[in-house]
Structures are given as C-alpha cells and as structure tokens.
Scaffold this motif. Structure first.
Motif, PDB file in Angstrom:
ATOM      1  N   ASP A 175     -10.402   1.419  25.856  1.00 32.68           N
ATOM      2  CA  ASP A 175      -9.771   1.784  27.125  1.00 32.68           C
ATOM      3  C   ASP A 175      -8.240   1.793  27.051  1.00 32.68           C
ATOM      4  OD1 ASP A 175     -12.202   2.276  28.304  1.00 32.68           O
ATOM      5  OD2 ASP A 175     -12.274   0.406  29.442  1.00 32.68           O
ATOM      6  N   PRO A 176      -7.604   0.743  26.469  1.00 30.13           N
ATOM      7  CA  PRO A 176      -6.138   0.769  26.407  1.00 30.13           C
ATOM      8  C   PRO A 176      -5.576   1.978  25.643  1.00 30.13           C
ATOM      9  CG  PRO A 176      -6.918  -1.436  25.929  1.00 30.13           C
ATOM     10  CD  PRO A 176      -8.132  -0.548  25.988  1.00 30.13           C
ATOM     11  N   LEU A 177      -6.313   2.430  24.614  1.00 26.55           N
ATOM     12  CA  LEU A 177      -5.832   3.567  23.829  1.00 26.55           C
ATOM     13  C   LEU A 177      -6.393   4.900  24.325  1.00 26.55           C
ATOM     14  CD1 LEU A 177      -5.966   2.015  20.246  1.00 26.55           C
ATOM     15  CD2 LEU A 177      -3.948   2.442  21.653  1.00 26.55           C
ATOM     16  N   GLY A 178      -7.286   4.851  25.309  1.00 27.56           N
ATOM     17  CA  GLY A 178      -7.859   6.081  25.859  1.00 27.56           C
ATOM     18  C   GLY A 178      -8.843   6.768  24.923  1.00 27.56           C
ATOM     19  N   ILE A 179      -9.483   6.001  24.047  1.00 26.47           N
ATOM     20  CA  ILE A 179     -10.410   6.569  23.072  1.00 26.47           C
ATOM     21  C   ILE A 179     -11.741   6.880  23.747  1.00 26.47           C
ATOM     22  CG2 ILE A 179     -11.707   6.112  20.944  1.00 26.47           C
ATOM     23  CD1 ILE A 179      -9.265   4.317  20.141  1.00 26.47           C
ATOM     24  N   LYS A 180     -12.187   8.122  23.608  1.00 26.42           N
ATOM     25  CA  LYS A 180     -13.441   8.572  24.214  1.00 26.42           C
ATOM     26  C   LYS A 180     -14.589   8.602  23.213  1.00 26.42           C
ATOM     27  CE  LYS A 180     -11.334   9.761  28.081  1.00 26.42           C
ATOM     28  NZ  LYS A 180     -10.947   8.679  28.896  1.00 26.42           N
ATOM     29  N   SER A 181     -14.324   9.079  22.006  1.00 30.75           N
ATOM     30  CA  SER A 181     -15.387   9.185  21.006  1.00 30.75           C
ATOM     31  C   SER A 181     -14.860   8.760  19.647  1.00 30.75           C
ATOM     32  CB  SER A 181     -15.936  10.613  20.951  1.00 30.75           C
ATOM     33  OG  SER A 181     -14.918  11.511  20.594  1.00 30.75           O
ATOM     34  N   MET A 182     -15.806   8.397  18.759  1.00 28.61           N
ATOM     35  CA  MET A 182     -15.433   7.899  17.439  1.00 28.61           C
ATOM     36  C   MET A 182     -16.396   8.428  16.391  1.00 28.61           C
ATOM     37  SD  MET A 182     -14.837   3.899  18.510  1.00 28.61           S
ATOM     38  CE  MET A 182     -14.387   3.360  16.883  1.00 28.61           C
ATOM     39  N   LEU A 183     -15.862   8.621  15.214  1.00 28.66           N
ATOM     40  CA  LEU A 183     -16.660   8.921  14.038  1.00 28.66           C
ATOM     41  C   LEU A 183     -16.122   8.011  12.942  1.00 28.66           C
ATOM     42  CD1 LEU A 183     -18.734  10.619  12.475  1.00 28.66           C
ATOM     43  CD2 LEU A 183     -16.904  12.251  12.020  1.00 28.66           C
ATOM     44  N   ASP A 184     -16.866   6.961  12.617  1.00 30.44           N
ATOM     45  CA  ASP A 184     -16.407   5.946  11.675  1.00 30.44           C
ATOM     46  C   ASP A 184     -17.283   5.949  10.432  1.00 30.44           C
ATOM     47  OD1 ASP A 184     -14.815   5.366  13.817  1.00 30.44           O
ATOM     48  OD2 ASP A 184     -15.364   3.258  13.958  1.00 30.44           O
ATOM     49  N   GLY A 218     -19.885  -1.574  -4.397  1.00 34.74           N
ATOM     50  CA  GLY A 218     -21.012  -2.054  -3.620  1.00 34.74           C
ATOM     51  C   GLY A 218     -20.676  -2.939  -2.436  1.00 34.74           C
ATOM     52  N   LYS A 219     -19.400  -3.208  -2.209  1.00 37.37           N
ATOM     53  CA  LYS A 219     -18.995  -4.061  -1.089  1.00 37.37           C
ATOM     54  C   LYS A 219     -18.127  -3.263  -0.125  1.00 37.37           C
ATOM     55  CE  LYS A 219     -18.192  -8.463  -2.064  1.00 37.37           C
ATOM     56  NZ  LYS A 219     -17.496  -9.643  -2.581  1.00 37.37           N
ATOM     57  N   MET A 220     -18.354  -3.476   1.159  1.00 38.94           N
ATOM     58  CA  MET A 220     -17.529  -2.813   2.151  1.00 38.94           C
ATOM     59  C   MET A 220     -16.124  -3.403   2.116  1.00 38.94           C
ATOM     60  SD  MET A 220     -18.043  -2.143   6.214  1.00 38.94           S
ATOM     61  CE  MET A 220     -17.052  -3.464   6.870  1.00 38.94           C
ATOM     62  N   VAL A 221     -15.118  -2.539   2.041  1.00 40.66           N
ATOM     63  CA  VAL A 221     -13.727  -2.990   1.980  1.00 40.66           C
ATOM     64  C   VAL A 221     -12.895  -2.453   3.129  1.00 40.66           C
ATOM     65  CG1 VAL A 221     -13.731  -3.324  -0.526  1.00 40.66           C
ATOM     66  CG2 VAL A 221     -13.055  -1.104   0.418  1.00 40.66           C
ATOM     67  N   GLY A 222     -13.437  -1.489   3.857  1.00 47.32           N
ATOM     68  CA  GLY A 222     -12.678  -0.915   4.950  1.00 47.32           C
ATOM     69  C   GLY A 222     -13.478   0.106   5.730  1.00 47.32           C
ATOM     70  N   VAL A 223     -12.803   0.760   6.660  1.00 48.89           N
ATOM     71  CA  VAL A 223     -13.429   1.759   7.520  1.00 48.89           C
ATOM     72  C   VAL A 223     -12.428   2.887   7.763  1.00 48.89           C
ATOM     73  CG1 VAL A 223     -14.596   2.189   9.728  1.00 48.89           C
ATOM     74  CG2 VAL A 223     -14.636  -0.106   8.747  1.00 48.89           C
ATOM     75  N   VAL A 224     -12.911   4.107   7.623  1.00 51.02           N
ATOM     76  CA  VAL A 224     -12.115   5.275   8.002  1.00 51.02           C
ATOM     77  C   VAL A 224     -12.612   5.694   9.374  1.00 51.02           C
ATOM     78  CG1 VAL A 224     -11.574   7.684   7.487  1.00 51.02           C
ATOM     79  CG2 VAL A 224     -11.789   6.030   5.629  1.00 51.02           C
ATOM     80  N   CYS A 225     -11.696   5.779  10.330  1.00 49.01           N
ATOM     81  CA  CYS A 225     -12.075   6.094  11.710  1.00 49.01           C
ATOM     82  C   CYS A 225     -11.396   7.378  12.169  1.00 49.01           C
ATOM     83  CB  CYS A 225     -11.654   4.972  12.655  1.00 49.01           C
ATOM     84  SG  CYS A 225     -12.364   3.379  12.263  1.00 49.01           S
ATOM     85  N   HIS A 226     -12.195   8.237  12.793  1.00 50.93           N
ATOM     86  CA  HIS A 226     -11.664   9.400  13.501  1.00 50.93           C
ATOM     87  C   HIS A 226     -11.935   9.112  14.971  1.00 50.93           C
ATOM     88  CE1 HIS A 226     -12.490  11.118   9.502  1.00 50.93           C
ATOM     89  NE2 HIS A 226     -11.358  11.755   9.740  1.00 50.93           N
ATOM     90  N   GLU A 227     -10.880   8.938  15.719  1.00 51.45           N
ATOM     91  CA  GLU A 227     -11.019   8.599  17.138  1.00 51.45           C
ATOM     92  C   GLU A 227     -10.418   9.718  17.964  1.00 51.45           C
ATOM     93  OE1 GLU A 227     -10.581   3.843  16.215  1.00 51.45           O
ATOM     94  OE2 GLU A 227      -8.810   5.000  16.743  1.00 51.45           O
ATOM     95  N   HIS A 228     -11.059   9.995  19.067  1.00 48.18           N
ATOM     96  CA  HIS A 228     -10.616  11.120  19.886  1.00 48.18           C
ATOM     97  C   HIS A 228     -10.320  10.672  21.305  1.00 48.18           C
ATOM     98  CE1 HIS A 228     -10.230  15.370  20.795  1.00 48.18           C
ATOM     99  NE2 HIS A 228     -10.883  15.141  21.905  1.00 48.18           N
ATOM    100  N   THR A 229      -9.215  11.175  21.825  1.00 48.54           N
ATOM    101  CA  THR A 229      -8.853  10.935  23.227  1.00 48.54           C
ATOM    102  C   THR A 229      -8.892  12.280  23.945  1.00 48.54           C
ATOM    103  OG1 THR A 229      -6.514  11.235  22.770  1.00 48.54           O
ATOM    104  CG2 THR A 229      -7.357   8.992  22.638  1.00 48.54           C
ATOM    105  N   GLY A 230      -8.964  12.259  25.229  1.00 47.66           N
ATOM    106  CA  GLY A 230      -8.951  13.504  25.998  1.00 47.66           C
ATOM    107  C   GLY A 230     -10.287  14.231  25.966  1.00 47.66           C
TER     108      GLY A 230
END
Length: 159
Positions: free
Chosen positions: A68-77, A84-96
């Motif tokens: 809500d503070p960033l106005g994010i409506k949808s995400m593709l993470d 073999g170990k998770m080290v991070g996340v690439v996020c595509h976030e959309h507002t509007g």
C-alpha cells in the motif's frame, strides 16, 4: 532485486528501480515472520504471479507495510537459487493500471532469476580465483625463502 539475509530470516532490497520516478533505492527489509506464506511460496514455486498482490494469499501479508505505501498492485516474483539454495528474489512490481504480469508475457518463467544466478555464480568464481591468486603468491614467497631458512638452521645445528 532482493537478497536473502539473516540466515534466511528476511529479504533485503538491494536495488529498487522506480520507473515513474527514474530513481534507484534500497534497504527495505521484509522478515519471514511478517510474511510466512510468501517465504513458503518462494521455496515451492518457480514464480509467484500475483495479479492482485493485496489479496493474493502469498503476498497479502505485507500489504500494509510495503504494498500500500508504494502503491503496488501486482507482482511477478522469481526466487534466485545458487547451488541449490535460495539467495534472493527478482521482483517485477507494478503500480497503476495494468499488471506486472504483462511484463513477462513474452519471457520464459523465471529466466531472469536464472540469469541473476549465473551472474552471482560468475562473481563468486572470480572472487575465489582472486583469493587463490593471492594464496599462490604468498606460497611462492614462502617457498623461495624456505631454502635460505633451512640452510641457516642446518649450519647452526652442525656446529
């Protein structure tokens, strides 16, 4: 781009590019305790596609403090795995209007996360190669001075 920190207890934003503002920021943290369903989904799913991130059960846990503070409506993470170990996340976030899912329509699922993993693996390889080079130099210096030390010790013991 987010990295896993605190032994997997949180993710920390290392680069957030806001296209509308044309700026990069970093530093936001989201703890696994704050969003356990999201962290579980990262371990189970190749990608998290949340058309409405505020109501999707996997992402709704950080609605008030992040979405809500960033106005994010949808995400593709997509989680980034290294050896073999998770080290991070690439996020595509959309507002509007529209959706972050539109970003990835033409791209194979998770391919950008795979690319990030290759970059991290390559960086780790170069770092290890540099450390090995330093150790080889130290070893060569020690081995060059070893005969002189050995010869001095032999002469001293023979007297």
């Amino acid at each position: 781009m987010w990295r896993l920190v605190e032994g997997g207890a949180a993710i920390e934003c290392i680069d957030l590019y806001e296209r509308s503002q044309k700026r990069h920021t970093a530093g936001v943290r989201i703890g696994a305790a704050e969003a356990p369903r999201y962290f579980e989904a990262l371990q189970r799913e190749r990608t998290i596609r949340a058309h409405d991130a505020r109501t999707d059960p996997r992402t709704s846990e950080f609605r008030e403090g992040y979405l809500d503070p960033l106005g994010i409506k949808s995400m593709l993470d997509a989680p980034v795995f290294l050896r073999g170990k998770m080290v991070g996340v690439v996020c595509h976030e959309h507002t509007g209007q529209g959706s972050a899912l539109e970003i990835a329509r033409g791209a194979p699922r998770g391919s950008f996360a795979d690319f990030v993993a290759v970059v991290l693996e390559t960086a780790a390889w170069y770092e290890a190669e540099g450390a090995l080079r330093v150790e080889r130099t130290r070893w060569r210096r020690r081995s060059r001075s070893a005969p002189a030390i050995y010869g001095t010790a032999r002469r001293t013991c023979a007297r």
